[in-house]
Enzyme design. Structure first.
Site, PDB file in Angstrom:
ATOM      1  CG  ASN A   1      -3.029 -12.269   8.929  1.00 42.97           C
ATOM      2  OD1 ASN A   1      -2.271 -12.438   7.786  1.00 42.97           O
ATOM      3  ND2 ASN A   1      -3.453 -11.813  10.280  1.00 42.97           N
TER       4      ASN A   1
ATOM      5  CG  HIS B   1      -9.874  -8.175   3.848  1.00 41.30           C
ATOM      6  ND1 HIS B   1     -10.056  -8.276   5.507  1.00 41.30           N
ATOM      7  CD2 HIS B   1      -9.209  -8.010   3.405  1.00 41.30           C
ATOM      8  CE1 HIS B   1      -8.861  -6.911   5.337  1.00 41.30           C
ATOM      9  NE2 HIS B   1      -8.236  -7.812   3.839  1.00 41.30           N
TER      10      HIS B   1
ATOM     11  N   GLY C   1      -1.726  -3.250   8.183  1.00 49.83           N
ATOM     12  CA  GLY C   1      -0.788  -3.798   7.002  1.00 49.83           C
ATOM     13  C   GLY C   1       0.563  -4.108   8.164  1.00 49.83           C
TER      14      GLY C   1
ATOM     15  CG  HIS D   1       0.048  -9.663   9.575  1.00 47.93           C
ATOM     16  ND1 HIS D   1       1.332  -8.688  10.123  1.00 47.93           N
ATOM     17  CD2 HIS D   1      -0.089  -8.961   9.010  1.00 47.93           C
ATOM     18  CE1 HIS D   1       0.788  -7.431   9.067  1.00 47.93           C
ATOM     19  NE2 HIS D   1      -0.616  -7.190   9.497  1.00 47.93           N
TER      20      HIS D   1
ATOM     21  CG  ASP E   1      -0.781  -5.668   4.232  1.00 46.02           C
ATOM     22  OD1 ASP E   1      -1.512  -4.581   3.382  1.00 46.02           O
ATOM     23  OD2 ASP E   1      -1.660  -6.356   4.875  1.00 46.02           O
TER      24      ASP E   1
ATOM     25  NE  ARG F   1     -16.071 -31.058  15.703  1.00 46.72           N
ATOM     26  CZ  ARG F   1     -15.768 -31.155  16.710  1.00 46.72           C
ATOM     27  NH1 ARG F   1     -14.604 -31.584  16.243  1.00 46.72           N
ATOM     28  NH2 ARG F   1     -15.426 -29.559  17.743  1.00 46.72           N
TER      29      ARG F   1
ATOM     30  CG  HIS G   1      -2.085  -0.614   1.092  1.00 47.51           C
ATOM     31  ND1 HIS G   1      -3.244  -1.211   0.879  1.00 47.51           N
ATOM     32  CD2 HIS G   1      -1.854  -2.025   1.828  1.00 47.51           C
ATOM     33  CE1 HIS G   1      -4.440  -1.810   0.790  1.00 47.51           C
ATOM     34  NE2 HIS G   1      -2.642  -2.762   1.583  1.00 47.51           N
TER      35      HIS G   1
ATOM     36  CD  GLU H   1      -6.033  -5.279   1.619  1.00 49.98           C
ATOM     37  OE1 GLU H   1      -6.622  -6.236   2.463  1.00 49.98           O
ATOM     38  OE2 GLU H   1      -5.638  -4.934   1.660  1.00 49.98           O
TER      39      GLU H   1
END
Length: 393
Positions: free
Chosen positions: A222, A198, A312, A254, A277, A230, A66, A134
């Site tokens: 993340n 996400h 980030g 992360h 990131d 399961r 970014h 993103e």
């Protein structure tokens, strides 16, 4: 001069490692490489660089970044993208996808237009390949650091506006959302790859998205449900579905080093692409800064929003590869694909970069034993040299 001649080098070729050899470039591409000493005629008209036994790798490719050095992609500022290009090259990156985050449509369009204006132009360092979006079509329950006020279901008309800029090469989507299949098909028709992220998706929903054509997972582990014995979810899908490239942020914040090791054992180096990131304060000593109108703070190497959410990173690609090597105990010749080849696949440019092979772009990084970047070459042009590491005439 017509090119470079790199000598006294460990060369990590597409098929094998040359412990002591050379590499020649010509007209922006790799012409040849081999063991031992080059034929005397190869030096004619070329800049000769003795790298003192250092390792030559394909240049790093960051498909999820970014910002850095006080700039971010969402600023919509060509000068900021230029500064980022130079900084990334100092860490071995030869190509990158400028990554947007979830925002109102017009803010996103400003950023994409800036990327379009810079993509393909001469830059001081890493080449800008286009954009990774993103969002904004993400799960409201897995926003992470994305602004929940702007997360929204797929809007195909809006998405067409973004795609019509011509620079979107990758887009992160939550596949469980209504109209997600239509969005994936639209993106693929416009030449943009689709990454799953996400998301609250189940394993079965991820597998279905793979059948639609999705081929990547955004920052695996993340902003998605954790792996459960399961309910394997997106992490389980990333681990076992061979079609999926799995992004990993190897900053040890992360994803724990033990999990990095376990995941790589399951997936293999061909299935992992390292990303940073990285955000605005990367490369700076900044305490507080702004993410889309929300305050973020840097403390002990971690970026967090006021609510404690990790936002980030401050990671660079050389450190990411170094961390993966340390976590797994594997040498750079085993893991280089995670920093270069797989990023080229993710960005849709694997036909021309990401490998050391004849006629591939001369996008190279020379590193020491601890992935300390000593030289970066983009299109056959030296764009970064570490002070006193390698004398370049």
């Amino acid at each position: 001069m017509t090119g470079l001649l790199v000598t006294n080098a460990r060369v990590v070729g597409a098929e094998s490692l040359i412990e002591s050899g050379w590499l020649a470039t010509s007209d922006r591409v790799i012409e040849a490489f081999g063991p031992g000493f080059p034929e005397p005629g190869l030096a004619d008209g070329r800049q000769v660089i003795d790298v003192g036994g250092a390792t030559v790798l394909p240049g790093f490719i960051d498909v999820h970044v970014h910002g850095a050095v006080g700039h971010e992609v969402m600023d919509g500022d060509p000068a900021g993208l230029t500064a980022m290009s130079a900084f990334f090259a100092s860490h071995g990156v030869t190509s990158f996808l400028a990554t947007t985050w979830t925002a109102p449509a017009e803010e996103t369009m400003v950023a994409l237009r800036a990327v379009a204006g810079v993509t393909g132009s001469a830059l001081p360092g890493a080449r800008l390949l286009g954009a990774h979006m993103e969002g904004p079509y993400l799960s409201s329950g897995r926003c992470g650091a994305q602004d929940p006020r702007s997360v929204r279901p797929p809007d195909l008309d809006e998405a067409r506006r973004f795609l019509d800029t011509g620079v979107v090469r990758l887009i992160t989507v939550a596949p469980e959302l209504a109209a997600a299949r239509d969005l994936v098909e639209l993106c693929l028709a416009q030449g943009a790859r689709v990454s799953i992220g996400h998301t609250e998706a189940s394993f079965e929903q991820v597998a279905e998205a793979v059948a639609w054509g999705a081929r990547q997972v955004t920052h695996t582990f993340n902003a998605m449900p954790p792996l459960h014995h399961r309910s394997p979810g997106p992490v389980g899908a990333a681990m076992v579905l061979p079609e999926l490239l799995a992004e990993l942020i190897a900053d040890y914040h992360h994803v724990h080093p033990v999990v990095l090791d376990a995941f790589l054992r399951a997936k293999g180096p061909d299935g992992v692409t390292l990303v940073t990131d990285a955000l605005r304060p990367t490369g700076l000593d900044s305490g507080e800064f702004d993410i889309g109108g929300r305050r973020a703070t840097v403390e002990h190497g971690v970026v967090r929003l006021d609510d404690g959410t990790i936002a980030g990173s401050l990671l660079t690609m050389d450190v990411a590869l170094r961390n993966l090597m340390r976590a797994t105990g594997r040498p750079v010749e085993d893991l280089w694909r995670t920093a270069s080849r797989n990023g080229a696949i993710a960005a849709g440019v694997a036909d021309r970069t990401g490998l050391i092979a004849p006629r591939m772009d001369a996008d190279l990084v020379v590193v020491g034993p601890d992935v300390d970047v000593r030289l970066t070459v983009v299109g056959g042009r030296v764009v970064h040299t570490a002070a006193a590491a390698i004398p370049v005439a």
